[in-house]
Design a protein around this motif. Structure first.
Motif, PDB file in Angstrom:
ATOM      1  N   ALA A  22       0.842  -1.200   0.000  1.00  0.00           N
ATOM      2  CA  ALA A  22       0.000   0.000   0.000  1.00  0.00           C
ATOM      3  C   ALA A  22       0.880   1.253   0.000  1.00  0.00           C
ATOM      4  CB  ALA A  22      -0.908   0.000   1.216  1.00  0.00           C
ATOM      5  N   PHE A  23       0.399   2.299  -0.659  1.00  0.00           N
ATOM      6  CA  PHE A  23       1.156   3.542  -0.765  1.00  0.00           C
ATOM      7  C   PHE A  23       0.195   4.713  -0.638  1.00  0.00           C
ATOM      8  CE2 PHE A  23      -0.079   2.015  -4.903  1.00  0.00           C
ATOM      9  CZ  PHE A  23      -0.613   3.125  -5.538  1.00  0.00           C
ATOM     10  N   ASP A  24       0.748   5.880  -0.330  1.00  0.00           N
ATOM     11  CA  ASP A  24      -0.093   7.075  -0.252  1.00  0.00           C
ATOM     12  C   ASP A  24       0.200   7.974  -1.458  1.00  0.00           C
ATOM     13  OD1 ASP A  24       2.232   8.593   0.324  1.00  0.00           O
ATOM     14  OD2 ASP A  24       1.911   8.382   2.484  1.00  0.00           O
ATOM     15  N   GLU A  27       3.789   9.206  -1.896  1.00  0.00           N
ATOM     16  CA  GLU A  27       4.685   8.186  -2.457  1.00  0.00           C
ATOM     17  C   GLU A  27       4.422   7.984  -3.953  1.00  0.00           C
ATOM     18  OE1 GLU A  27       5.317   5.497   1.548  1.00  0.00           O
ATOM     19  OE2 GLU A  27       3.393   5.441   0.497  1.00  0.00           O
ATOM     20  N   TRP A  28       3.174   8.110  -4.370  1.00  0.00           N
ATOM     21  CA  TRP A  28       2.836   8.007  -5.791  1.00  0.00           C
ATOM     22  C   TRP A  28       3.507   9.143  -6.565  1.00  0.00           C
ATOM     23  CZ3 TRP A  28       1.220   5.526  -9.911  1.00  0.00           C
ATOM     24  CH2 TRP A  28       0.722   6.237 -10.995  1.00  0.00           C
ATOM     25  N   TYR A  29       3.361  10.378  -6.079  1.00  0.00           N
ATOM     26  CA  TYR A  29       3.956  11.519  -6.776  1.00  0.00           C
ATOM     27  C   TYR A  29       5.480  11.438  -6.790  1.00  0.00           C
ATOM     28  CZ  TYR A  29      -0.667  13.567  -7.089  1.00  0.00           C
ATOM     29  OH  TYR A  29      -1.983  13.784  -7.377  1.00  0.00           O
ATOM     30  N   GLU A  30       6.076  10.926  -5.714  1.00  0.00           N
ATOM     31  CA  GLU A  30       7.528  10.719  -5.687  1.00  0.00           C
ATOM     32  C   GLU A  30       7.940   9.713  -6.762  1.00  0.00           C
ATOM     33  OE1 GLU A  30       8.482   9.553  -1.690  1.00  0.00           O
ATOM     34  OE2 GLU A  30       8.131  11.565  -0.902  1.00  0.00           O
ATOM     35  N   ALA A  31       7.155   8.651  -6.926  1.00  0.00           N
ATOM     36  CA  ALA A  31       7.450   7.631  -7.937  1.00  0.00           C
ATOM     37  C   ALA A  31       7.330   8.221  -9.345  1.00  0.00           C
ATOM     38  CB  ALA A  31       6.517   6.433  -7.771  1.00  0.00           C
ATOM     39  N   VAL A  32       6.302   9.017  -9.575  1.00  0.00           N
ATOM     40  CA  VAL A  32       6.124   9.652 -10.891  1.00  0.00           C
ATOM     41  C   VAL A  32       7.284  10.616 -11.166  1.00  0.00           C
ATOM     42  CG1 VAL A  32       4.663  11.230 -12.232  1.00  0.00           C
ATOM     43  CG2 VAL A  32       3.618   9.352 -10.931  1.00  0.00           C
ATOM     44  N   SER A  33       7.691  11.372 -10.156  1.00  0.00           N
ATOM     45  CA  SER A  33       8.813  12.300 -10.329  1.00  0.00           C
ATOM     46  C   SER A  33      10.108  11.557 -10.639  1.00  0.00           C
ATOM     47  CB  SER A  33       9.008  13.140  -9.062  1.00  0.00           C
ATOM     48  OG  SER A  33       7.933  14.025  -8.907  1.00  0.00           O
ATOM     49  N   LYS A  34      10.358  10.476  -9.936  1.00  0.00           N
ATOM     50  CA  LYS A  34      11.569   9.689 -10.193  1.00  0.00           C
ATOM     51  C   LYS A  34      11.547   9.121 -11.610  1.00  0.00           C
ATOM     52  CE  LYS A  34      14.510   5.997  -8.558  1.00  0.00           C
ATOM     53  NZ  LYS A  34      14.731   4.938  -7.577  1.00  0.00           N
ATOM     54  N   THR A  35      10.380   8.669 -12.049  1.00  0.00           N
ATOM     55  CA  THR A  35      10.241   8.143 -13.406  1.00  0.00           C
ATOM     56  C   THR A  35      10.560   9.232 -14.432  1.00  0.00           C
ATOM     57  OG1 THR A  35       8.602   6.533 -12.662  1.00  0.00           O
ATOM     58  CG2 THR A  35       8.653   7.023 -15.010  1.00  0.00           C
ATOM     59  N   THR A  57      -6.420  -7.500  -5.264  1.00  0.00           N
ATOM     60  CA  THR A  57      -7.514  -6.606  -5.649  1.00  0.00           C
ATOM     61  C   THR A  57      -6.883  -5.301  -6.129  1.00  0.00           C
ATOM     62  OG1 THR A  57      -7.684  -5.659  -3.432  1.00  0.00           O
ATOM     63  CG2 THR A  57      -9.097  -7.560  -3.910  1.00  0.00           C
ATOM     64  N   LEU A  58      -7.654  -4.510  -6.826  1.00  0.00           N
ATOM     65  CA  LEU A  58      -7.137  -3.204  -7.243  1.00  0.00           C
ATOM     66  C   LEU A  58      -6.943  -2.344  -5.992  1.00  0.00           C
ATOM     67  CD1 LEU A  58      -9.272  -2.351 -10.386  1.00  0.00           C
ATOM     68  CD2 LEU A  58      -6.922  -3.166 -10.291  1.00  0.00           C
ATOM     69  N   PRO A  59      -5.729  -1.871  -5.754  1.00  0.00           N
ATOM     70  CA  PRO A  59      -5.508  -1.066  -4.552  1.00  0.00           C
ATOM     71  C   PRO A  59      -6.215   0.278  -4.642  1.00  0.00           C
ATOM     72  CG  PRO A  59      -3.509  -1.184  -5.876  1.00  0.00           C
ATOM     73  CD  PRO A  59      -4.523  -2.060  -6.544  1.00  0.00           C
ATOM     74  N   MET A  60      -6.943   0.620  -3.610  1.00  0.00           N
ATOM     75  CA  MET A  60      -7.669   1.890  -3.599  1.00  0.00           C
ATOM     76  C   MET A  60      -6.705   3.072  -3.728  1.00  0.00           C
ATOM     77  SD  MET A  60     -10.759   1.310  -3.859  1.00  0.00           S
ATOM     78  CE  MET A  60     -11.237   3.019  -3.835  1.00  0.00           C
ATOM     79  N   GLU A  61      -5.474   2.898  -3.234  1.00  0.00           N
ATOM     80  CA  GLU A  61      -4.489   3.967  -3.356  1.00  0.00           C
ATOM     81  C   GLU A  61      -4.227   4.293  -4.829  1.00  0.00           C
ATOM     82  OE1 GLU A  61      -3.677   1.452   0.252  1.00  0.00           O
ATOM     83  OE2 GLU A  61      -3.848   1.037  -1.864  1.00  0.00           O
ATOM     84  N   PHE A  62      -4.232   3.258  -5.666  1.00  0.00           N
ATOM     85  CA  PHE A  62      -3.990   3.472  -7.082  1.00  0.00           C
ATOM     86  C   PHE A  62      -5.176   4.195  -7.712  1.00  0.00           C
ATOM     87  CE2 PHE A  62      -3.649   2.013 -11.574  1.00  0.00           C
ATOM     88  CZ  PHE A  62      -2.433   2.626 -11.847  1.00  0.00           C
ATOM     89  N   VAL A  63      -6.376   3.807  -7.322  1.00  0.00           N
ATOM     90  CA  VAL A  63      -7.579   4.491  -7.811  1.00  0.00           C
ATOM     91  C   VAL A  63      -7.530   5.961  -7.410  1.00  0.00           C
ATOM     92  CG1 VAL A  63     -10.100   4.569  -7.687  1.00  0.00           C
ATOM     93  CG2 VAL A  63      -8.928   2.359  -7.768  1.00  0.00           C
ATOM     94  N   ASP A  64      -7.185   6.236  -6.153  1.00  0.00           N
ATOM     95  CA  ASP A  64      -7.069   7.621  -5.681  1.00  0.00           C
ATOM     96  C   ASP A  64      -6.008   8.380  -6.471  1.00  0.00           C
ATOM     97  OD1 ASP A  64      -8.997   7.097  -3.780  1.00  0.00           O
ATOM     98  OD2 ASP A  64      -7.564   6.849  -2.133  1.00  0.00           O
TER      99      ASP A  64
END
Length: 128
Positions: A22-24, A27-35, A57-64
């Motif tokens: 699970a991620f928040d 962490e998602w924006y950090e991953a996108v920035s690193k990419t 299951t589809l992680p709700m964090e990804f949906v968010d």
């Protein structure tokens, strides 16, 4: 770190984002920035592989994250490919097609398929 990012091959033709847990949104924006930083290091097309095969299951964090992300495309960003468990292929494709950022993303059920997908797409384009 819940999202691991690395080059998928020595030629730097793909970036693999592996979602481990699970991620928040931070962490998602950090991953996108690193990419994006990695994409800036090369001048050739790069495929983005989202490996979510660890999830049942589809992680709700990804949906968010999808709902809060604005479309961002990098000049050398090529195919986007999501890897999910077979039972999640249809829900994931529907979810991705409903977002500007990931519309057109291919969904497969294994990393092997993900790495073969760009070659299959080129072959299909030659036939069409």
């Amino acid at each position: 770190m819940p999202i691991q990012i690395q080059w998928g091959d020595p030629q730097k033709a793909s970036i693999q984002m592996t979602f481990i847990s699970a991620f928040d949104l931070t962490e998602w924006y950090e991953a996108v920035s690193k990419t994006c930083i990695m994409l800036n290091l090369v001048r050739h097309p790069v495929n983005i592989i989202l490996d979510m095969s660890y999830f049942d299951t589809l992680p709700m964090e990804f949906v968010d994250a999808l709902n809060s992300s604005k479309p961002r495309y990098h000049d050398n960003q090529n195919a986007q490919i999501a890897v999910v468990q077979h039972s999640l292929m249809m829900p994931m494709q529907t979810l991705l097609n409903d977002t500007d950022m990931f519309r057109g993303t291919s969904v497969v059920s294994s990393l092997i398929e993900a790495y073969q997908m760009p070659n299959k797409m080129r072959e299909f384009a030659k036939v069409s």
